[in-house]
Design a protein around this motif. Sequence first.
Motif, mmCIF file in Angstrom:
data_model
loop_
_atom_site.group_PDB
_atom_site.id
_atom_site.type_symbol
_atom_site.label_atom_id
_atom_site.label_comp_id
_atom_site.label_asym_id
_atom_site.label_seq_id
_atom_site.Cartn_x
_atom_site.Cartn_y
_atom_site.Cartn_z
ATOM 1 N N MET A 128 4.381 -0.415 13.976
ATOM 2 C CA MET A 128 4.407 0.227 12.695
ATOM 3 C C MET A 128 4.328 -0.850 11.641
ATOM 4 O O MET A 128 4.988 -1.876 11.744
ATOM 5 C CB MET A 128 5.698 1.038 12.553
ATOM 6 N N VAL A 129 3.524 -0.599 10.618
ATOM 7 C CA VAL A 129 3.356 -1.558 9.528
ATOM 8 C C VAL A 129 3.829 -0.912 8.233
ATOM 9 O O VAL A 129 3.428 0.205 7.897
ATOM 10 C CB VAL A 129 1.885 -1.988 9.382
ATOM 11 N N ILE A 130 4.668 -1.628 7.520
ATOM 12 C CA ILE A 130 5.078 -1.228 6.181
ATOM 13 C C ILE A 130 4.520 -2.298 5.257
ATOM 14 O O ILE A 130 4.922 -3.451 5.313
ATOM 15 C CB ILE A 130 6.603 -1.098 6.070
ATOM 16 N N GLY A 131 3.544 -1.899 4.454
ATOM 17 C CA GLY A 131 2.742 -2.841 3.682
ATOM 18 C C GLY A 131 3.356 -3.288 2.367
ATOM 19 O O GLY A 131 4.469 -2.901 2.000
ATOM 20 N N PRO A 132 2.556 -4.087 1.627
ATOM 21 C CA PRO A 132 3.011 -4.658 0.363
ATOM 22 C C PRO A 132 3.458 -3.583 -0.636
ATOM 23 O O PRO A 132 2.807 -2.547 -0.784
ATOM 24 C CB PRO A 132 1.782 -5.394 -0.171
ATOM 25 N N ASN A 133 4.567 -3.842 -1.281
ATOM 26 C CA ASN A 133 5.123 -3.008 -2.345
ATOM 27 C C ASN A 133 5.511 -1.597 -1.901
ATOM 28 O O ASN A 133 5.747 -0.732 -2.736
ATOM 29 C CB ASN A 133 4.165 -2.936 -3.537
ATOM 30 N N ALA A 134 5.575 -1.353 -0.591
ATOM 31 C CA ALA A 134 5.990 -0.037 -0.097
ATOM 32 C C ALA A 134 7.491 0.134 -0.291
ATOM 33 O O ALA A 134 8.247 -0.839 -0.373
ATOM 34 C CB ALA A 134 5.636 0.109 1.375
ATOM 35 N N LEU B 76 6.477 -4.303 11.571
ATOM 36 C CA LEU B 76 6.020 -5.368 10.681
ATOM 37 C C LEU B 76 6.241 -4.918 9.248
ATOM 38 O O LEU B 76 5.753 -3.857 8.841
ATOM 39 C CB LEU B 76 4.540 -5.660 10.913
ATOM 40 N N VAL B 77 6.985 -5.705 8.488
ATOM 41 C CA VAL B 77 7.364 -5.321 7.132
ATOM 42 C C VAL B 77 6.979 -6.438 6.163
ATOM 43 O O VAL B 77 7.391 -7.588 6.333
ATOM 44 C CB VAL B 77 8.887 -5.060 7.040
ATOM 45 N N HIS B 78 6.190 -6.083 5.146
ATOM 46 C CA HIS B 78 5.822 -7.066 4.123
ATOM 47 C C HIS B 78 7.072 -7.449 3.333
ATOM 48 O O HIS B 78 7.953 -6.619 3.099
ATOM 49 C CB HIS B 78 4.761 -6.477 3.186
ATOM 50 N N ARG B 79 7.143 -8.693 2.931
ATOM 51 C CA ARG B 79 8.337 -9.184 2.220
ATOM 52 C C ARG B 79 8.564 -8.472 0.886
ATOM 53 O O ARG B 79 9.689 -8.429 0.387
ATOM 54 C CB ARG B 79 8.250 -10.686 2.013
ATOM 55 N N SER B 80 7.520 -7.909 0.289
ATOM 56 C CA SER B 80 7.693 -7.211 -0.991
ATOM 57 C C SER B 80 8.128 -5.754 -0.798
ATOM 58 O O SER B 80 8.462 -5.077 -1.764
ATOM 59 C CB SER B 80 6.391 -7.251 -1.797
ATOM 60 N N PRO C 186 -1.590 -10.492 2.741
ATOM 61 C CA PRO C 186 -1.998 -9.155 2.303
ATOM 62 C C PRO C 186 -2.073 -8.130 3.450
ATOM 63 O O PRO C 186 -1.843 -6.949 3.246
ATOM 64 C CB PRO C 186 -3.361 -9.364 1.689
ATOM 65 N N THR C 187 -2.391 -8.582 4.642
ATOM 66 C CA THR C 187 -2.442 -7.722 5.820
ATOM 67 C C THR C 187 -1.541 -8.326 6.888
ATOM 68 O O THR C 187 -1.295 -9.530 6.899
ATOM 69 C CB THR C 187 -3.871 -7.568 6.364
ATOM 70 N N PRO C 188 -1.053 -7.505 7.823
ATOM 71 C CA PRO C 188 -0.164 -8.042 8.855
ATOM 72 C C PRO C 188 -0.909 -8.997 9.771
ATOM 73 O O PRO C 188 -2.130 -8.882 9.953
ATOM 74 C CB PRO C 188 0.311 -6.809 9.602
#
Length: 48
Positions: free
Chosen positions: A1-7, A22-26, A43-45
């Motif tokens: 599962m990916v949780i992207g930028p600014n989510a 996978l979780v973007h730091r933002s 920008p992408t995992p």
Amino acid sequence: MVIGPNARVDGSLVFERKVELLVHRSAVIGPVTGATAVHFDTPTPPAR
């Protein structure tokens, strides 16, 4: 599962099966149970 930028995920993330999280730091997420979040800054995992 990916949780992207600014989510934003309000509430808990509960997993009962094996997942790769996978979780973007933002991103802002609630507590995680049943998985370990792997953070990324791009920008992408990363390819896994």
